[in-house]
Design a protein around this motif. Structure first.
Motif: not given
Length: 148
Positions: A17, A24-28, A20-22, A66-67, A58
């Motif tokens: 997370i 402001n991305n949201i990670v499923k 992959n959340s860099q 999630y972030a 969340s």
């Protein structure tokens, strides 16, 4: 030292997370599951512990996921491990029926220094350190090296 799969998978999920959340991305969660070959059902049991410990936030809805709730540089390995399993860094104990002088000596000369080292090390290693190392290793695996 034995680390439970819950701790291992929790750390892996946080690294995934973080990477992959860099931006402001949201990670499923199912993407984390697929990338790391971890059961989505198992991750669903671990994520509430990570949310409760303020590592994750969340986002609800169709684009939800999630972030990180905090800067990864401010999340230590010690915090993560203790949130998932408080027994890992707990002091070692001996059976009460063993000879006290021997067990006290072993504790003082072996287990206390080892536990102190692990505590200090785990408090100095951050999620950012782990995510950076993961990214470095991942890039080196996918980029071919050319030699002349």
């Amino acid at each position: 030292m034995r680390v439970s799969s819950k701790v291992e998978c929790g750390i892996i999920a946080l690294i995934d997370i973080a990477v992959n959340s860099q931006g402001n991305n949201i990670v499923k969660l199912n993407a984390v599951s697929k990338r790391n070959n971890i059961s989505a059902k198992y991750l669903e049991q671990i994520v509430p512990l990570l949310k409760h410990s303020d590592f994750l936030k969340s986002v609800k809805g169709s684009g939800g996921g999630y972030a990180l709730a905090r800067d990864p540089a401010n999340i230590t390995l010690n915090e993560i491990v203790n949130a998932l399993d408080e027994t890992i860094f707990a002091p070692s104990t001996f059976n009460d029926q063993l000879e006290t002088t021997a067990t006290d000596t072993i504790s003082e000369c072996l287990w206390e220094p080892v536990n102190n080292y692990l505590m200090q090390f785990s408090k100095s290693l951050t999620l950012k350190d782990l995510a950076d190392k993961f990214t470095e290793k991942h890039i080196s695996e996918i980029e071919p090296m050319y030699y002349i």
